[in-house]
Design a protein around this motif. Structure first.
Motif, short mmCIF file in Angstrom:
data_model
loop_
_atom_site.label_atom_id
_atom_site.label_comp_id
_atom_site.label_asym_id
_atom_site.label_seq_id
_atom_site.Cartn_x
_atom_site.Cartn_y
_atom_site.Cartn_z
N GLN A 10 107.58 -55.81 70.44
CA GLN A 10 107.70 -56.13 71.86
C GLN A 10 107.55 -54.87 72.71
O GLN A 10 107.92 -53.78 72.28
CB GLN A 10 109.07 -56.76 72.15
N TYR A 11 107.03 -55.09 73.92
CA TYR A 11 106.86 -54.02 74.89
C TYR A 11 107.44 -54.48 76.22
O TYR A 11 107.31 -55.64 76.60
CB TYR A 11 105.37 -53.71 75.10
N ASP A 12 108.07 -53.53 76.92
CA ASP A 12 108.55 -53.78 78.28
C ASP A 12 107.45 -53.36 79.24
O ASP A 12 106.96 -52.23 79.16
CB ASP A 12 109.82 -52.96 78.57
N THR A 56 106.44 -49.85 77.35
CA THR A 56 107.27 -49.03 76.47
C THR A 56 107.84 -49.94 75.41
O THR A 56 108.06 -51.13 75.66
CB THR A 56 108.41 -48.34 77.25
N HIS A 57 108.06 -49.38 74.23
CA HIS A 57 108.59 -50.20 73.14
C HIS A 57 109.95 -50.78 73.53
O HIS A 57 110.82 -50.08 74.02
CB HIS A 57 108.74 -49.38 71.86
N HIS A 58 110.08 -52.08 73.32
CA HIS A 58 111.34 -52.77 73.54
C HIS A 58 112.21 -52.53 72.30
O HIS A 58 111.69 -52.45 71.18
CB HIS A 58 111.08 -54.27 73.74
N ASP A 59 113.49 -52.42 72.48
CA ASP A 59 114.41 -52.16 71.38
C ASP A 59 114.20 -53.18 70.26
O ASP A 59 114.39 -54.38 70.46
CB ASP A 59 115.85 -52.24 71.89
N PRO A 60 113.78 -52.72 69.07
CA PRO A 60 113.52 -53.66 67.97
C PRO A 60 114.76 -54.39 67.48
O PRO A 60 114.66 -55.43 66.84
CB PRO A 60 112.92 -52.78 66.88
N GLU A 61 115.93 -53.86 67.78
CA GLU A 61 117.18 -54.51 67.38
C GLU A 61 117.60 -55.61 68.35
O GLU A 61 118.49 -56.40 68.05
CB GLU A 61 118.30 -53.47 67.27
N SER A 62 116.95 -55.66 69.50
CA SER A 62 117.29 -56.62 70.53
C SER A 62 116.82 -58.02 70.13
O SER A 62 115.79 -58.19 69.48
CB SER A 62 116.61 -56.22 71.84
N ASP A 64 116.17 -60.19 72.51
CA ASP A 64 115.62 -60.71 73.76
C ASP A 64 114.37 -61.53 73.49
O ASP A 64 113.53 -61.17 72.67
CB ASP A 64 115.27 -59.56 74.71
#
Length: 92
Positions: A10-12, A56-62, A64
């Motif tokens: 995921q990306y923001d 930007t890379h979204h937190d992989p642990e999220s 969301d």
């Protein structure tokens, strides 16, 4: 906005980045309608590169949920045709 590229993560992205992505989405739709594999491949690669560059890379642990899901770079024209909605891959 959270954009997922299948098989990648995921990306923001800021909402204003969608304007540039919509142009590439239109190219993908045109390529699919005409069956132009070369144009399709170029447009899909461009779309995914734009997401990577703009986001930007979204937190992989999220956990969301993604607002938008895009196919992987190796997706076929037929696979993407099945994913298209009335507004293409990117609504709006």
């Amino acid at each position: 906005m959270i954009v997922r590229i299948l098989g990648e993560g995921q990306y923001d992205l800021e909402d204003h980045a969608l304007d540039a992505l919509n142009g590439l989405d239109t190219q993908i739709e045109s390529a699919i309608e005409s069956g132009d594999e070369a144009m399709f491949r170029t447009a899909l690669e461009g779309l995914l590169a734009a997401v990577r560059a703009s986001g930007t890379h979204h937190d992989p642990e999220s956990l969301d949920e993604s607002d938008l899901i895009l196919p992987p770079g190796d997706a076929t024209l037929e696979e993407v045709r099945e994913l298209l909605g009335d507004d293409g891959l990117i609504p709006g």
